[in-house]
Design a protein around this motif. Structure first.
Motif, PDB file in Angstrom:
ATOM      1  N   ALA A   1      -8.261 -16.153  17.730  1.00  0.00           N
ATOM      2  CA  ALA A   1      -7.668 -15.825  16.426  1.00  0.00           C
ATOM      3  C   ALA A   1      -6.750 -16.941  15.946  1.00  0.00           C
ATOM      4  O   ALA A   1      -6.689 -17.248  14.753  1.00  0.00           O
ATOM      5  CB  ALA A   1      -6.916 -14.504  16.513  1.00  0.00           C
TER       6      ALA A   1
ATOM      7  N   ASN B   1      -4.374 -13.898   8.991  1.00  0.00           N
ATOM      8  CA  ASN B   1      -5.562 -13.401   9.679  1.00  0.00           C
ATOM      9  C   ASN B   1      -5.245 -12.021  10.231  1.00  0.00           C
ATOM     10  O   ASN B   1      -4.312 -11.845  11.018  1.00  0.00           O
ATOM     11  CB  ASN B   1      -5.949 -14.352  10.823  1.00  0.00           C
ATOM     12  CG  ASN B   1      -7.260 -13.971  11.483  1.00  0.00           C
ATOM     13  OD1 ASN B   1      -7.590 -12.798  11.600  1.00  0.00           O
ATOM     14  ND2 ASN B   1      -8.012 -14.967  11.914  1.00  0.00           N
TER      15      ASN B   1
ATOM     16  N   TYR C   1     -12.764 -13.497  15.355  1.00  0.00           N
ATOM     17  CA  TYR C   1     -11.529 -13.132  14.650  1.00  0.00           C
ATOM     18  C   TYR C   1     -11.255 -13.957  13.397  1.00  0.00           C
ATOM     19  O   TYR C   1     -10.225 -13.794  12.752  1.00  0.00           O
ATOM     20  CB  TYR C   1     -10.343 -13.270  15.606  1.00  0.00           C
ATOM     21  CG  TYR C   1     -10.447 -12.387  16.827  1.00  0.00           C
ATOM     22  CD1 TYR C   1     -10.697 -11.024  16.699  1.00  0.00           C
ATOM     23  CD2 TYR C   1     -10.307 -12.917  18.106  1.00  0.00           C
ATOM     24  CE1 TYR C   1     -10.804 -10.211  17.821  1.00  0.00           C
ATOM     25  CE2 TYR C   1     -10.406 -12.113  19.230  1.00  0.00           C
ATOM     26  CZ  TYR C   1     -10.658 -10.768  19.076  1.00  0.00           C
ATOM     27  OH  TYR C   1     -10.762  -9.961  20.186  1.00  0.00           O
TER      28      TYR C   1
ATOM     29  N   ASP D   1      -8.464 -19.910  13.889  1.00  0.00           N
ATOM     30  CA  ASP D   1      -9.099 -19.697  12.588  1.00  0.00           C
ATOM     31  C   ASP D   1      -8.714 -20.834  11.644  1.00  0.00           C
ATOM     32  O   ASP D   1      -7.529 -21.074  11.405  1.00  0.00           O
ATOM     33  CB  ASP D   1      -8.624 -18.351  12.021  1.00  0.00           C
ATOM     34  CG  ASP D   1      -9.180 -18.057  10.636  1.00  0.00           C
ATOM     35  OD1 ASP D   1     -10.185 -18.685  10.252  1.00  0.00           O
ATOM     36  OD2 ASP D   1      -8.598 -17.212   9.937  1.00  0.00           O
TER      37      ASP D   1
ATOM     38  N   HIS E   1      -6.540 -10.386  12.404  1.00  0.00           N
ATOM     39  CA  HIS E   1      -6.801 -10.204  13.826  1.00  0.00           C
ATOM     40  C   HIS E   1      -5.888 -11.049  14.719  1.00  0.00           C
ATOM     41  O   HIS E   1      -6.138 -11.123  15.930  1.00  0.00           O
ATOM     42  CB  HIS E   1      -8.257 -10.536  14.144  1.00  0.00           C
ATOM     43  CG  HIS E   1      -9.246  -9.651  13.453  1.00  0.00           C
ATOM     44  ND1 HIS E   1      -9.175  -8.277  13.497  1.00  0.00           N
ATOM     45  CD2 HIS E   1     -10.326  -9.949  12.689  1.00  0.00           C
ATOM     46  CE1 HIS E   1     -10.181  -7.758  12.806  1.00  0.00           C
ATOM     47  NE2 HIS E   1     -10.877  -8.751  12.298  1.00  0.00           N
ATOM     48  N   GLN E   2      -4.873 -11.700  14.166  1.00  0.00           N
ATOM     49  CA  GLN E   2      -4.005 -12.536  14.981  1.00  0.00           C
ATOM     50  C   GLN E   2      -3.453 -11.744  16.163  1.00  0.00           C
ATOM     51  O   GLN E   2      -3.014 -10.610  16.026  1.00  0.00           O
ATOM     52  CB  GLN E   2      -2.844 -13.090  14.149  1.00  0.00           C
ATOM     53  CG  GLN E   2      -3.250 -14.217  13.207  1.00  0.00           C
ATOM     54  CD  GLN E   2      -3.747 -15.457  13.936  1.00  0.00           C
ATOM     55  OE1 GLN E   2      -3.378 -15.710  15.064  1.00  0.00           O
ATOM     56  NE2 GLN E   2      -4.598 -16.229  13.272  1.00  0.00           N
TER      57      GLN E   2
END
Length: 400
Positions: A271, A284, A234, A274, A286-287
């Motif tokens: 995630a 991000n 992620y 990151d 994809h959090q």
């Protein structure tokens, strides 16, 4: 799913032994790879690093993982990060590993190639090419890496193997292959970075080829029980966002399983872990997404390390509840920097010392590295586990 407040860390699986490869951990709190820039200008570990690593392994049975270490001089892509190529570099790491083992802890060497994440000026100054999977620059950079040739790709695989062998000969219990966070192997995985049209790019199978070939070659050289892999499905750090993360990592995990070997462990970054989100508050995409699709597929083939901004309480919840079906280890980064006796403190419910982020990357400095105190309770019960060294003995240099 239960509440984080329900769990007392010392009474959970966080403090149950767990086997990784040929080693047995006495608890499930890991010290993860953290770039700290305390090597000398030739990328050789400074003596102060012996104390730093030994102290974080001061509770016997702790998994200590080295900061990302270059597989060749051409991949020593930043000032004062480490390599494991020259005799001096190997000897520096040998001393560090010996100090960790003296505390009866376990040591894995993380190995990597930086690719386009390197500093182009540093590479140019030393006569090395600035290269990546394709001619795609880092965001905001005017420097365009050149695509690696087939020969260079094969040389990279060989360099991973030879560095893994040097690590084992230096005494490491294993190696962790870094295929995450926008560094070279991850640059091949990422469709927006890898625009090749040969067998090393394009399809998921082709983009995954380099990571898998590195893993296979290292396993053959040192044995699967000494090999771990780090992945960050992620992460958006350094342009590593992946719109196709689900089929990509499903394929990677399936192919690793098809090798039919027992890896030491699989290391995964959530995630929330990151680096871009943690350090620079980058958004991000994809959090909030879960690692469960990987853990379900991996199905306890070997233990899994998870990293993602954990506290003692949330780590206890993670091993008991969130990831309760699997053999899970929790990595602590920032808190382990400022608490060399972190494991002892968590077990005994002792407040943690706050970390000071501005000193994390103080090049070659003792401060922000070896000047965080052990708790009085630890010193009274484990005085023989503290690695004795003064700033002068450790060659700590104040440069700011």
């Amino acid at each position: 799913m239960g509440s984080i407040a329900e769990y007392i860390p010392s009474e959970t699986r966080l403090f149950k032994p767990l086997k990784i490869g040929q080693c047995t951990l006495q608890h499930r709190i890991a010290f993860p790879p953290l770039t700290r820039l305390r090597n000398d200008d030739d990328h050789v570990p400074l003596p102060l690093m012996e104390k730093y690593y030994a102290d974080r392994g001061s509770t016997p049975g702790t998994l200590v993982i080295a900061e990302a270490t270059a597989i060749s001089h051409g991949e020593e892509g930043d000032w004062n990060n480490p390599g494991l190529v020259s005799d001096k570099q190997v000897e520096g790491w040998r001393k560090i590993i010996k100090a960790v083992h003296a505390n009866k802890s376990i040591f894995f060497q993380q190995i990597w190639a930086m690719g386009r994440a390197s500093r182009p000026d540093l590479l140019s100054q030393r006569g090395f090419p600035y290269r990546s999977s394709s001619a795609v620059p880092m965001k905001g950079s005017e420097h365009v890496p050149r695509p690696m040739t087939e020969e260079e790709i094969l040389e990279t695989i060989t360099s991973f193997v030879e560095t893994a062998q040097r690590a084992i000969l230096a005494g490491a219990d294993g190696v962790e292959i870094h295929s995450a966070h926008g560094y070279l192997l991850d640059q091949f995985l990422t469709a927006s970075v890898n625009q090749r049209t040969d067998k090393w790019g394009g399809s998921i199978e082709n983009r995954a080829r380099l990571t898998l070939e590195v893993v296979k070659a290292v396993v053959q050289a040192v044995g699967a029980e000494r090999v771990a892999i780090r992945l960050s499905p992620y992460a958006g750090f350094q342009g590593s966002e992946k719109a196709d993360f689900l089929p990509l990592y499903t394929y990677l995990i399936d192919e690793l399983k098809k090798m039919n070997v027992q890896f030491a462990y699989l290391s995964l970054v959530e995630a929330t872990g990151d680096p871009g989100a943690l350090i620079w508050n980058d958004k991000n995409i994809h959090q909030g997404k879960s690692l469960n699709f990987i853990l379900e597929s991996w199905d306890n083939l070997s233990p899994v390390i998870v990293a993602g901004g954990y506290t003692p309480e949330s780590a206890a919840w993670a091993v008991e509840d969130k990831y309760g079906k699997w053999d899970t280890i929790v990595a602590f980064g920032r808190h382990f920097i400022s608490n060399p006796d972190l494991v002892f403190k968590i077990r005994n419910d002792i407040p943690l010392t706050p970390y000071n982020r501005p000193t994390f990357y103080n090049v070659k400095e003792w401060s922000g590295y070896n000047d965080y105190p052990f708790s009085q309770e630890f010193l009274e019960s484990h005085s023989d586990a503290v690695h004795p060294m003064t700033k002068e003995e450790g060659n700590g240099v104040d440069i700011y």
